[in-house]
Motif scaffolding. Structure first.
Motif, PDB file in Angstrom:
ATOM      1  N   ALA A  98      26.012  22.926 123.508  1.00  0.00           N
ATOM      2  CA  ALA A  98      24.586  22.595 123.558  1.00  0.00           C
ATOM      3  C   ALA A  98      23.995  22.801 122.166  1.00  0.00           C
ATOM      4  CB  ALA A  98      23.873  23.485 124.575  1.00  0.00           C
ATOM      5  N   LEU A  99      23.267  21.784 121.699  1.00  0.00           N
ATOM      6  CA  LEU A  99      22.611  21.866 120.392  1.00  0.00           C
ATOM      7  C   LEU A  99      21.107  21.963 120.611  1.00  0.00           C
ATOM      8  CD1 LEU A  99      22.826  21.577 117.240  1.00  0.00           C
ATOM      9  CD2 LEU A  99      22.457  19.129 117.591  1.00  0.00           C
ATOM     10  N   PHE A 100      20.484  22.955 119.998  1.00  0.00           N
ATOM     11  CA  PHE A 100      19.033  23.134 120.070  1.00  0.00           C
ATOM     12  C   PHE A 100      18.460  22.707 118.725  1.00  0.00           C
ATOM     13  CE2 PHE A 100      21.151  26.018 122.931  1.00  0.00           C
ATOM     14  CZ  PHE A 100      20.502  25.768 124.125  1.00  0.00           C
ATOM     15  N   ALA A 101      17.764  21.576 118.709  1.00  0.00           N
ATOM     16  CA  ALA A 101      17.436  20.895 117.461  1.00  0.00           C
ATOM     17  C   ALA A 101      15.933  20.833 117.211  1.00  0.00           C
ATOM     18  CB  ALA A 101      18.008  19.486 117.490  1.00  0.00           C
ATOM     19  N   PRO A 102      15.462  21.390 116.076  1.00  0.00           N
ATOM     20  CA  PRO A 102      14.068  21.156 115.678  1.00  0.00           C
ATOM     21  C   PRO A 102      13.895  19.702 115.235  1.00  0.00           C
ATOM     22  CG  PRO A 102      15.069  22.988 114.448  1.00  0.00           C
ATOM     23  CD  PRO A 102      16.169  22.267 115.157  1.00  0.00           C
ATOM     24  N   PRO A 103      12.686  19.130 115.339  1.00  0.00           N
ATOM     25  CA  PRO A 103      12.493  17.711 114.984  1.00  0.00           C
ATOM     26  C   PRO A 103      12.906  17.372 113.556  1.00  0.00           C
ATOM     27  CG  PRO A 103      10.569  18.567 116.153  1.00  0.00           C
ATOM     28  CD  PRO A 103      11.469  19.732 115.919  1.00  0.00           C
ATOM     29  N   LEU A 104      12.759  18.300 112.621  1.00  0.00           N
ATOM     30  CA  LEU A 104      13.098  18.009 111.222  1.00  0.00           C
ATOM     31  C   LEU A 104      14.533  18.399 110.865  1.00  0.00           C
ATOM     32  CD1 LEU A 104       9.793  18.869 109.279  1.00  0.00           C
ATOM     33  CD2 LEU A 104      10.681  16.626 109.940  1.00  0.00           C
TER      34      LEU A 104
END
Ligand SMILES: [Mg+2]
Length: 316
Positions: A98-104
């Motif tokens: 699982a990857l938790f990604a900020p928009p930038l």
């Protein structure tokens, strides 16, 4: 590489989830098998061969910083889990990530991360069978790994009088070992096949915290601190100061060596077998003793708990 960009160009929010997943799948290459076992369905269809399952994470600015190569971060995520499978005497099988990604978040960073993860997965015959991408304020990734062990090694199963041993030198992992370590899978498998081994775990939080965890509630870990092998990095960081060096080998954490207990009457024969298999010895660092009301960790030189020794305590 700094994973977080200053504007949307090249970020995950610019390309969107579908394109990001396509790039991750391409970067994973042969590390992800064809559907229905690999990515593409709601679940992966896996063989019911596993009897071990573990989960570990990497969090930006906690387990890696902006200087770390994304490939090494991807490999570290899997290797932390492989170290847990090694600790149980297992062989790894399948993983979901699982990857938790900020928009930038940089899409290039994600691609390089996935390539590093894939290379490590192929090196250790792990299939990446699925995963998830979720938007999150902080960059992090979590991986769940299955494995199988014929005789799973456990904690809290050793006896008073057993000898405590480690597979390699400790301390100073901040200098780079925390990213470049080799999970001790072959050693864990070898340990699991010998009946003289009574308990095992991997060292992630530091020997001072992990040794009492191996000992369990009724035993104390009595350490011969001068016998604990220091890493070259620990020697350099502490400049030969014996107190700082003791602190480093006991408390630095992220060593990813195995800590195990061996029946005293079987250890000499086991050591011969070990040297024949690996060409180098393991290190005897103490023993287990009945605990009573005393501390779970004892310095054999003083008979008391080591001064200032505490491993890494999560959430504090
Ligand atoms: Mg562990």
């Amino acid at each position: 590489m700094n994973p977080i960009l200053t504007d949307r160009k090249g970020s995950v929010s610019e390309i969107g989830e579908s394109a990001l997943i396509a790039r991750i799948k391409a970067a994973l290459g042969e590390a992800t098998p064809p559907t229905p076992r690999g990515m593409g369905d709601d679940c992966a269809v896996v063989e019911p061969r596993a009897n071990l399952i573990t989960c570990d994470s990497v969090v930006h600015m906690k387990h890696f910083d902006d200087e770390a190569d994304p490939e090494l971060v991807g490999a570290k995520l899997l290797k932390r889990n492989l170290s847990d499978i090694a600790a149980m005497g297992g062989v790894p099988c399948d993983a979901v990530v699982a990857l938790f990604a900020p928009p930038l978040l940089s899409a290039e960073w994600v691609e390089r991360f996935a390539k590093g993860l894939a290379k490590c997965a192929l090196d250790y015959s792990v299939a990446i069978v699925g995963g998830d991408v979720a938007e999150c304020p902080t960059l992090a990734a979590s991986l769940t790994l299955t494995g199988r062990a014929r005789r799973p090694l456990t904690r809290g199963t050793a006896n008073a009088g057993d000898i405590l041993c480690v597979t390699g030198p400790l301390g100073g992992s901040i200098r780079g070992h925390h990213l470049t370590f080799t999970p001790r899978l072959e050693q864990g498998l070898f340990l699991s096949m010998n009946g003289a081994i009574t308990a095992c775990m991997d060292l992630s939080d530091g020997l001072a915290k992990d040794a009492p965890a191996l000992a369990g509630e009724s035993l104390a870990a009595v350490l011969d601190i001068a016998d604990i092998p220091p890493s070259q990095e620990a020697l350099e960081l502490t400049e030969g100061d014996p107190e700082k060096l003791a602190q480093s080998v006991l408390c630095d954490g992220e060593d990813y060596e195995l800590l195990f207990a061996v029946r005293a009457e079987g250890i000499d024969a086991f050591e011969d077998d070990w040297i024949a298999r690996f060409g180098a010895p393991f290190f005897r660092i103490g023993r287990l003793a009945a605990r009573g009301d005393g501390p779970g960790l004892i310095d054999s030189a003083t008979g008391k708990a080591p001064a200032n020794a505490h491993g890494y305590e999560h959430l504090r």
